[in-house]
Write an enzyme that holds these catalytic residues in place. Structure first.
Site, PDB file in Angstrom:
ATOM      1  N   LEU A  76     -33.920 -54.029  79.807  1.00 59.34           N
ATOM      2  CA  LEU A  76     -34.062 -54.214  81.304  1.00 59.34           C
ATOM      3  C   LEU A  76     -32.787 -54.353  82.144  1.00 59.34           C
ATOM      4  CD1 LEU A  76     -37.104 -56.445  81.000  1.00 59.34           C
ATOM      5  CD2 LEU A  76     -37.094 -53.720  81.056  1.00 59.34           C
ATOM      6  N   CYS A  77     -31.479 -54.382  81.338  1.00 55.97           N
ATOM      7  CA  CYS A  77     -30.316 -54.348  82.211  1.00 55.97           C
ATOM      8  C   CYS A  77     -30.167 -53.135  83.273  1.00 55.97           C
ATOM      9  CB  CYS A  77     -29.095 -54.194  81.234  1.00 55.97           C
ATOM     10  SG  CYS A  77     -28.675 -55.902  80.604  1.00 55.97           S
ATOM     11  N   HIS A  78     -29.670 -53.634  84.274  1.00 59.88           N
ATOM     12  CA  HIS A  78     -29.208 -52.787  85.475  1.00 59.88           C
ATOM     13  C   HIS A  78     -27.883 -51.954  84.995  1.00 59.88           C
ATOM     14  CE1 HIS A  78     -32.021 -55.510  87.606  1.00 59.88           C
ATOM     15  NE2 HIS A  78     -32.062 -54.469  88.155  1.00 59.88           N
ATOM     16  N   MET A 114     -24.548 -60.099  80.753  1.00 58.00           N
ATOM     17  CA  MET A 114     -24.870 -59.390  79.468  1.00 58.00           C
ATOM     18  C   MET A 114     -23.862 -58.409  79.075  1.00 58.00           C
ATOM     19  SD  MET A 114     -27.780 -60.582  78.610  1.00 58.00           S
ATOM     20  CE  MET A 114     -27.793 -59.866  77.373  1.00 58.00           C
ATOM     21  N   GLU A 115     -22.982 -57.903  80.006  1.00 56.65           N
ATOM     22  CA  GLU A 115     -22.031 -57.150  79.556  1.00 56.65           C
ATOM     23  C   GLU A 115     -21.057 -57.956  78.853  1.00 56.65           C
ATOM     24  OE1 GLU A 115     -23.500 -56.774  82.340  1.00 56.65           O
ATOM     25  OE2 GLU A 115     -23.952 -54.691  82.654  1.00 56.65           O
ATOM     26  N   ASP A 129     -17.214 -54.887  60.141  1.00 56.39           N
ATOM     27  CA  ASP A 129     -17.307 -53.802  59.605  1.00 56.39           C
ATOM     28  C   ASP A 129     -16.191 -53.568  58.847  1.00 56.39           C
ATOM     29  OD1 ASP A 129     -18.231 -51.101  59.060  1.00 56.39           O
ATOM     30  OD2 ASP A 129     -16.907 -50.399  60.784  1.00 56.39           O
TER      31      ASP A 129
END
Lengths: 159, 159, 159, 159, 159, 159
Positions: A76-78, A114-115, A129
């Site tokens: 739902l992120c723009h 969120m970024e 990793d």
């Protein structure tokens, strides 16, 4: 109670929140997290250089790239045109961990929390990793928003 | 000491490790992590349903999709054709948190630990995204590999 | 001396350069490159049409799409909302080569040189891919920025 | 004459060539290319280290990631699960250039020439991006397939 | 006659239309489509909930994500930073079908018809995917633009 | 009743179905769909050539590329290494429409119905995009699976 969650409409269905009415303003978000490992693993990562095993340098690049993929990953992120992304690692020898701190900026109708958080997560996953061959028991944690500025919901600073 | 990190060659430069000589075997990885929140936020997420605010259902979809994007996000990961991805959430009322556990399987020349871990991270980020409007102080943590089976490096089970 | 490279911070670490303080201005970049091949291959590509083997038409589409993926491919590139992309091929019979020239425009805080160059590269790679079955010895070269306008670093025109 | 181009069907229309009847065999492709720059720029890139301005280290990561995106970028390429990617840079002081050489391997029904060439191109573009602030006149060229092994079309070695 | 198609230049070659001279205005597009299925399948989808088989909830998420990928999928589409995406399903018991209606908004130099249409298509494909195990004969159709507002080409409303 | 939908587990939650136990077999899927338009628009598209307005040629490329993105777009789809993709357009003058038919093949543990359907949808959307400037009322429909071969669920042929 869920009607307070703006990502759901009046009927409780998910939508991409309408931010069209908001002005474009300067926004900053800072997030952080850490990865803990065994002493020998910590020493190995800490000693990395461009000449030999630059784990943190690679994780930094992965983090910057991930910040640009955020709206692809989080449903739902723009999409937001980022203007600045900076990634900083701090070695915490006592805590046998590396902290990653990411600062993202933009001039947009919505924020970039969120970024910043996505970049932190991908940085730490990338470290995992590259080092997992010698230490599968590493743990990633303390991922949180440290600060957010800009936008009408007001500034935020983690207590 | 870094010569032990297989993601770097003899000169210390990063490469995608050659797995061409390994046989394709069945591989399983299980990873987990959790997001902690305030009591009111916890109640809100826990009460979500398809009719009203299904936060966990959306995070599950985001996690499955992220597992397929792993080699795009983690620079030195091999692309692996996944054969199974399952995402499970457990509400921990005492801990005011939701645990996410992801199991990924494939038949390939390399394992799927990163796919499982990436899915866990994106699931938790997606929860954060949908709930952040009411609780910016949530923290994500305890992200770790629980189990890994298949492949010549042997099985792993978190202690 | 590397402190002159803006993609690295004061400590020499990579970051996505902060362009937040720059105004949104109209920007244009023109890049070019060429692919050289054997006479028979050149004739084959030159004779392509929509009805039969439209190699250049397909390369043009690949180039336009690649221009939109630039910030995904080049780690420190800013995402930029392009407003115009044009791809032009010129057959150079004497040089047994095809030149690809791409013009990209946007109104943004940063330029689109990389978008134009990336489109050129992918156009030429796409030609290589479609023709490699008959000529693996083709070479790609002369890839350069021809022109750049807009932005405070001033205009540039290749000498 | 275009009927010789396998990427077009009998009617001259593009298709993704059917490789379903081919056996999965071990395949290797080696490609190379170079970027030429001004003396001062060359010195700057050559002196980079993980501590300060590691241009080549970042280009290496971009190249590895691009090799995995090849079928996304080149329209008619088959998706191929790569088993090994190695990227090597050589400083050519006399030629004021850096050569990039990429070796890609897989076990698949089709070769990885395009993966190696795409990685070379993105490596050189990434160098361009990071250094363009001080030298917009750099040129990228000599991009070619050096070697290809495996598959029924036989081995290839650039003359 | 094709000179009327703005996606081709005077020479008939495809390009990304120059929208740089257009002002950023508020734009809305509404598209719809439907998927028809057997009675038993219809009942199965209609009865889905977050607790058991939430087909429509998953299709909604896929649609929102697809709207953000439009310029990646449709070669000549401009990248547009969406400000709002809403997806609505209506069960048509008489017609044994589910209608999907998507509304997309942005403030940009070009419209979002393709974003709305792409979201509708991916929503319906996602339903097909989840239900195909019991009904491979489903058909998708009636996909059309219902409405478009904003931009100099004027408003459109399907008759 | 939803327990019949294999994309949901016993608890009704979505997962990527485990296909690890299935053998790799040759699989084929054929899907089709059509786009209807006004007579003048139909004539315009039908007359396109590589020299002027090759709408169908561009849609074909978009379709092939979309087939490779299917598992990115459809949340629960497995990633499948395609071995063949062919896209065919038929002009239906009486029906004022173009039919798109896509055949996809692979050797894998799961089928490629979704890849064929996704390619059809994106082909038709791409036509819509290029022609919408002169005809916004076009409709897309009749999208269906025509045939499926290989795999233990048996062959399917649309009636």
């Amino acid at each position: 109670m869920t009607e307070k969650l703006s990502h759901f409409d009046a009927a409780g269905q998910a939508h991409m929140v309408d931010v069209g009415g908001k002005p474009e303003t300067h926004r900053v978000a800072v997030a952080a997290g850490r990865i803990r490992m065994k002493p020998a693993t910590f020493a190995m990562v800490a000693s990395g250089t461009a000449k030999k095993g630059d784990v943190l340098g690679i994780a930094r690049i992965a983090a910057i790239q991930a910040s640009k993929r955020t709206s692809d990953l989080i449903p739902l992120c723009h999409p937001v045109p980022l203007t600045s992304v900076a990634v900083e690692f701090t070695a915490d020898e006592a805590g046998l961990s590396f902290e990653c701190r990411v600062t993202v900026e933009c001039t947009a109708r919505t924020g970039v929390e969120m970024e910043a958080l996505t970049a932190v997560n991908v940085a730490l996953l990338t470290i995992y990793d590259m080092v997992k061959g010698v230490d599968r028991g590493m743990t990633i944690g303390d991922i949180r928003l440290l600060e957010k500025r800009g936008g009408k919901s007001g500034d935020f600073r983690a207590s």
